[in-house]
Design an enzyme around this catalytic site. Structure first.
Site, PDB file in Angstrom:
ATOM      1  N   CYS A 179       0.840  -1.190   0.000  1.00 50.29           N
ATOM      2  CA  CYS A 179       0.000   0.000   0.000  1.00 50.29           C
ATOM      3  C   CYS A 179       0.889   1.260   0.000  1.00 50.29           C
ATOM      4  O   CYS A 179       1.996   1.250   0.530  1.00 50.29           O
ATOM      5  CB  CYS A 179      -0.903   0.011   1.233  1.00 50.29           C
ATOM      6  SG  CYS A 179      -2.054   1.421   1.268  1.00 50.29           S
ATOM      7  N   ASP A 192       0.456   3.776   1.721  1.00 51.28           N
ATOM      8  CA  ASP A 192       0.423   4.380   3.064  1.00 51.28           C
ATOM      9  C   ASP A 192       1.840   4.657   3.574  1.00 51.28           C
ATOM     10  O   ASP A 192       2.701   3.769   3.558  1.00 51.28           O
ATOM     11  CB  ASP A 192      -0.309   3.409   4.018  1.00 51.28           C
ATOM     12  CG  ASP A 192      -0.647   4.070   5.342  1.00 51.28           C
ATOM     13  OD1 ASP A 192       0.270   4.561   6.029  1.00 51.28           O
ATOM     14  OD2 ASP A 192      -1.842   4.095   5.703  1.00 51.28           O
ATOM     15  N   ARG A 210       3.004   4.810   6.374  1.00 55.22           N
ATOM     16  CA  ARG A 210       3.414   4.077   7.577  1.00 55.22           C
ATOM     17  C   ARG A 210       3.883   2.658   7.284  1.00 55.22           C
ATOM     18  O   ARG A 210       4.203   1.896   8.203  1.00 55.22           O
ATOM     19  CB  ARG A 210       2.249   4.044   8.571  1.00 55.22           C
ATOM     20  CG  ARG A 210       1.808   5.407   9.041  1.00 55.22           C
ATOM     21  CD  ARG A 210       0.468   5.375   9.727  1.00 55.22           C
ATOM     22  NE  ARG A 210      -0.604   5.032   8.799  1.00 55.22           N
ATOM     23  CZ  ARG A 210      -1.888   4.943   9.122  1.00 55.22           C
ATOM     24  NH1 ARG A 210      -2.245   5.169  10.370  1.00 55.22           N
ATOM     25  NH2 ARG A 210      -2.798   4.621   8.219  1.00 55.22           N
ATOM     26  N   HIS A 233      -2.289  -3.873   4.973  1.00 53.20           N
ATOM     27  CA  HIS A 233      -2.120  -3.540   6.394  1.00 53.20           C
ATOM     28  C   HIS A 233      -3.468  -3.253   7.035  1.00 53.20           C
ATOM     29  O   HIS A 233      -4.383  -2.718   6.388  1.00 53.20           O
ATOM     30  CB  HIS A 233      -1.185  -2.330   6.556  1.00 53.20           C
ATOM     31  CG  HIS A 233      -1.721  -1.061   5.969  1.00 53.20           C
ATOM     32  ND1 HIS A 233      -2.320  -0.084   6.741  1.00 53.20           N
ATOM     33  CD2 HIS A 233      -1.776  -0.618   4.694  1.00 53.20           C
ATOM     34  CE1 HIS A 233      -2.688   0.918   5.947  1.00 53.20           C
ATOM     35  NE2 HIS A 233      -2.380   0.618   4.701  1.00 53.20           N
ATOM     36  N   CYS A 258      -6.195   0.146   6.944  1.00 55.35           N
ATOM     37  CA  CYS A 258      -5.942   0.736   5.620  1.00 55.35           C
ATOM     38  C   CYS A 258      -7.086   1.688   5.234  1.00 55.35           C
ATOM     39  O   CYS A 258      -8.254   1.292   5.200  1.00 55.35           O
ATOM     40  CB  CYS A 258      -5.811  -0.375   4.579  1.00 55.35           C
ATOM     41  SG  CYS A 258      -5.481   0.242   2.906  1.00 55.35           S
TER      42      CYS A 258
HETATM   43 ZN   LIG Z   1      -3.402   1.243   3.015  1.00 57.63          ZN
END
Ligand SMILES: [Zn+2]
Length: 215
Positions: free
Chosen positions: A40, A42, A44, A96, A99
């Protein structure tokens, strides 16, 4: 301040060179990663950091909610290069918990173009879970949907011509589905690995007939 990034980069480069004087010289000549990471976007969930890998050890593609669209030329080009040129041994599709893409897909709200991108998540939600229009999706439901979506993306990737060609050529490459926990920083294997054995058990169809199609 954005200038801080350039300052940090200089410090990082200097530290690497101090530890290994030929570090960048060696890396600049060759990359031979064993892993392709599809994760992803993201911020993080940075592949190198959470998997403890150094530059040169993992080839990376990331998009919102780590989805496999069979018409995504960006993702397909990355997979093609990784499998057929770099010879990666393992492809890890990593989602994750928590999400935002998974949550947005089933929120019922309209966000724009990304609603089209997230359609595969809704497809999974409609087949794996009953619609929760009244109470909404609990965190536990979203976690289950996240896992189900990752497993589906592994299957989607296994069906692409790129992977089927690789297995036909006896390349030793496997696809794994992993999930990452934002709250504990741990990766978990979802146990949905697809290997060349799958291909051997289900070879591709023969070439399509050359007979003209009925109109
Ligand atoms: Zn995500």
């Amino acid at each position: 301040m954005i200038e801080e990034l350039l300052t940090k980069n200089k410090l990082w480069s200097a530290a690497r060179k101090a530890a290994k004087p030929d570090y960048f010289e060696r890396l600049s000549k060759l990359q031979r990663p064993e892993y392709l990471w599809i994760g992803c976007s993201d911020s993080r969930v940075p592949a190198n950091v959470i998997a403890g890998l150094e530059p040169g050890e993992v080839f990376v593609h990331r998009n919102v909610a780590n989805l496999i669209h069979p018409t995504d030329l960006n993702m397909l080009s990355v997979v093609e290069y990784a499998v057929h040129q770099l010879g990666v041994k393992h492809i890890i599709i990593c989602g994750h918990y928590g999400c935002g893409g998974i949550r947005a897909a089933v929120s019922g709200e309209r966000f724009g173009l990304i609603d089209h991108w997230l359609q595969p998540v809704r497809d999974v939600s409609s087949t794996c879970f009953e619609c929760r229009e009244s109470g909404g999706w609990s965190e536990a439901d979203l976690d289950k949907l996240c896992e189900a979506s990752i497993i589906e993306q592994v299957e989607r990737l296994a069906r692409t011509p790129t992977l089927r060609a690789a297995w036909q050529e006896m390349k030793d490459v496997s696809i794994h589905g992993w999930v990452y926990g934002l709250k504990d920083g741990l990766l978990s294997d979802l146990g949905c690995t697809v290997t060349r054995d799958r291909f051997a058990a289900s070879p591709p169809c023969k070439s399509p007939s050359t007979a003209p199609m009925a109109t």
